[in-house]
Design a protein around this motif. Sequence first.
Motif, PDB file in Angstrom:
ATOM      1  N   SER A  36     -24.686  91.249  97.975  1.00 38.66           N
ATOM      2  CA  SER A  36     -24.698  91.940  99.265  1.00 38.66           C
ATOM      3  C   SER A  36     -24.816  90.920 100.401  1.00 38.66           C
ATOM      4  O   SER A  36     -25.196  89.767 100.185  1.00 38.66           O
ATOM      5  CB  SER A  36     -25.878  92.915  99.329  1.00 38.66           C
ATOM      6  OG  SER A  36     -27.094  92.201  99.280  1.00 38.66           O
ATOM      7  N   ALA A  37     -24.523  91.391 101.614  1.00 40.20           N
ATOM      8  CA  ALA A  37     -24.648  90.529 102.793  1.00 40.20           C
ATOM      9  C   ALA A  37     -26.097  90.096 103.036  1.00 40.20           C
ATOM     10  O   ALA A  37     -26.332  88.936 103.386  1.00 40.20           O
ATOM     11  CB  ALA A  37     -24.079  91.234 104.015  1.00 40.20           C
ATOM     12  N   SER A  56     -25.733  86.842 111.167  1.00 43.00           N
ATOM     13  CA  SER A  56     -24.373  87.003 111.701  1.00 43.00           C
ATOM     14  C   SER A  56     -23.345  86.293 110.826  1.00 43.00           C
ATOM     15  O   SER A  56     -22.253  86.807 110.604  1.00 43.00           O
ATOM     16  CB  SER A  56     -24.296  86.510 113.143  1.00 43.00           C
ATOM     17  OG  SER A  56     -24.526  85.126 113.223  1.00 43.00           O
ATOM     18  N   LYS A  59     -22.778  88.403 107.653  1.00 39.42           N
ATOM     19  CA  LYS A  59     -21.911  89.554 107.930  1.00 39.42           C
ATOM     20  C   LYS A  59     -20.454  89.124 108.065  1.00 39.42           C
ATOM     21  O   LYS A  59     -19.545  89.778 107.556  1.00 39.42           O
ATOM     22  CB  LYS A  59     -22.381  90.272 109.187  1.00 39.42           C
ATOM     23  CG  LYS A  59     -23.663  91.040 108.980  1.00 39.42           C
ATOM     24  CD  LYS A  59     -24.149  91.662 110.276  1.00 39.42           C
ATOM     25  CE  LYS A  59     -25.506  92.302 110.070  1.00 39.42           C
ATOM     26  NZ  LYS A  59     -26.087  92.782 111.316  1.00 39.42           N
ATOM     27  N   GLU A  60     -20.228  88.010 108.757  1.00 40.52           N
ATOM     28  CA  GLU A  60     -18.862  87.506 108.933  1.00 40.52           C
ATOM     29  C   GLU A  60     -18.259  87.082 107.592  1.00 40.52           C
ATOM     30  O   GLU A  60     -17.124  87.426 107.273  1.00 40.52           O
ATOM     31  CB  GLU A  60     -18.867  86.322 109.902  1.00 40.52           C
ATOM     32  CG  GLU A  60     -17.498  85.741 110.151  1.00 40.52           C
ATOM     33  CD  GLU A  60     -17.534  84.531 111.071  1.00 40.52           C
ATOM     34  OE1 GLU A  60     -16.609  83.699 110.966  1.00 40.52           O
ATOM     35  OE2 GLU A  60     -18.477  84.410 111.874  1.00 40.52           O
ATOM     36  N   TRP A  62     -19.172  88.081 104.636  1.00 38.84           N
ATOM     37  CA  TRP A  62     -19.025  89.250 103.766  1.00 38.84           C
ATOM     38  C   TRP A  62     -17.779  90.054 104.131  1.00 38.84           C
ATOM     39  O   TRP A  62     -17.101  90.585 103.261  1.00 38.84           O
ATOM     40  CB  TRP A  62     -20.272  90.126 103.842  1.00 38.84           C
ATOM     41  CG  TRP A  62     -20.360  91.050 102.678  1.00 38.84           C
ATOM     42  CD1 TRP A  62     -20.045  92.375 102.653  1.00 38.84           C
ATOM     43  CD2 TRP A  62     -20.780  90.725 101.356  1.00 38.84           C
ATOM     44  NE1 TRP A  62     -20.236  92.884 101.399  1.00 38.84           N
ATOM     45  CE2 TRP A  62     -20.692  91.897 100.581  1.00 38.84           C
ATOM     46  CE3 TRP A  62     -21.220  89.541 100.755  1.00 38.84           C
ATOM     47  CZ2 TRP A  62     -21.029  91.932  99.232  1.00 38.84           C
ATOM     48  CZ3 TRP A  62     -21.558  89.580  99.413  1.00 38.84           C
ATOM     49  CH2 TRP A  62     -21.459  90.756  98.664  1.00 38.84           C
ATOM     50  N   ARG A  63     -17.457  90.136 105.418  1.00 44.21           N
ATOM     51  CA  ARG A  63     -16.232  90.830 105.861  1.00 44.21           C
ATOM     52  C   ARG A  63     -14.986  90.131 105.345  1.00 44.21           C
ATOM     53  O   ARG A  63     -13.973  90.772 105.080  1.00 44.21           O
ATOM     54  CB  ARG A  63     -16.185  90.887 107.382  1.00 44.21           C
ATOM     55  CG  ARG A  63     -16.651  92.176 107.979  1.00 44.21           C
ATOM     56  CD  ARG A  63     -16.257  92.322 109.434  1.00 44.21           C
ATOM     57  NE  ARG A  63     -16.464  91.134 110.243  1.00 44.21           N
ATOM     58  CZ  ARG A  63     -17.595  90.834 110.874  1.00 44.21           C
ATOM     59  NH1 ARG A  63     -18.624  91.620 110.781  1.00 44.21           N
ATOM     60  NH2 ARG A  63     -17.683  89.737 111.603  1.00 44.21           N
ATOM     61  N   GLN A  64     -15.048  88.806 105.213  1.00 46.64           N
ATOM     62  CA  GLN A  64     -13.882  88.038 104.775  1.00 46.64           C
ATOM     63  C   GLN A  64     -13.843  87.851 103.255  1.00 46.64           C
ATOM     64  O   GLN A  64     -13.008  87.123 102.742  1.00 46.64           O
ATOM     65  CB  GLN A  64     -13.882  86.676 105.464  1.00 46.64           C
ATOM     66  CG  GLN A  64     -13.754  86.779 106.960  1.00 46.64           C
ATOM     67  CD  GLN A  64     -13.831  85.424 107.635  1.00 46.64           C
ATOM     68  OE1 GLN A  64     -13.520  84.406 107.045  1.00 46.64           O
ATOM     69  NE2 GLN A  64     -14.266  85.410 108.876  1.00 46.64           N
ATOM     70  N   ARG A  65     -14.745  88.509 102.565  1.00 44.94           N
ATOM     71  CA  ARG A  65     -14.854  88.390 101.114  1.00 44.94           C
ATOM     72  C   ARG A  65     -13.588  88.922 100.446  1.00 44.94           C
ATOM     73  O   ARG A  65     -13.140  90.025 100.747  1.00 44.94           O
ATOM     74  CB  ARG A  65     -16.057  89.209 100.665  1.00 44.94           C
ATOM     75  CG  ARG A  65     -16.311  89.254  99.213  1.00 44.94           C
ATOM     76  CD  ARG A  65     -17.585  90.072  98.978  1.00 44.94           C
ATOM     77  NE  ARG A  65     -17.859  90.197  97.583  1.00 44.94           N
ATOM     78  CZ  ARG A  65     -17.944  91.337  96.941  1.00 44.94           C
ATOM     79  NH1 ARG A  65     -17.773  92.472  97.595  1.00 44.94           N
ATOM     80  NH2 ARG A  65     -18.191  91.359  95.662  1.00 44.94           N
ATOM     81  N   SER A  67     -11.197  90.742  97.773  1.00 46.69           N
ATOM     82  CA  SER A  67     -11.459  91.971  97.026  1.00 46.69           C
ATOM     83  C   SER A  67     -11.821  91.709  95.568  1.00 46.69           C
ATOM     84  O   SER A  67     -12.558  92.485  94.963  1.00 46.69           O
ATOM     85  CB  SER A  67     -10.246  92.891  97.097  1.00 46.69           C
ATOM     86  OG  SER A  67      -9.120  92.247  96.528  1.00 46.69           O
TER      87      SER A  67
END
Length: 109
Positions: A36-37, A56, A59-60, A62-65, A67
């Motif tokens: 998790s983030a 921050s 979160k950034e 994790w968004r670019q993780r 699939s």
Amino acid sequence: MKPVQVRHDEATLTWGVNRWVMIEVDGTELQRQVTSAPQLSALLVEMGVTGATADSLAKEFWRQRPSDAGLGSARSGESMWRGSGLRWWQALAVLAAAILIWIVVIWLR
């Protein structure tokens, strides 16, 4: 899966398979499994990034993780479907579809 690298001024993160990440901060590298983030943020804090910046960045990142970063990898003695990353019911559906196609192709020529 080919490792995916994400760069930022503060840190560089490389996503691997089976939830593994490698983080580099100021020339120091650390590898861990994260799910998790918030775990990623805690890892960044452990590496010396300040709390707010770590949140921050996590979160950034994790968004670019990718699939497929959360997919499992096969281990010795594991069944083939576990290494595919599919759940048991998904593997069963794929097997049923393959058998159905085989029946249609062979029996209904």
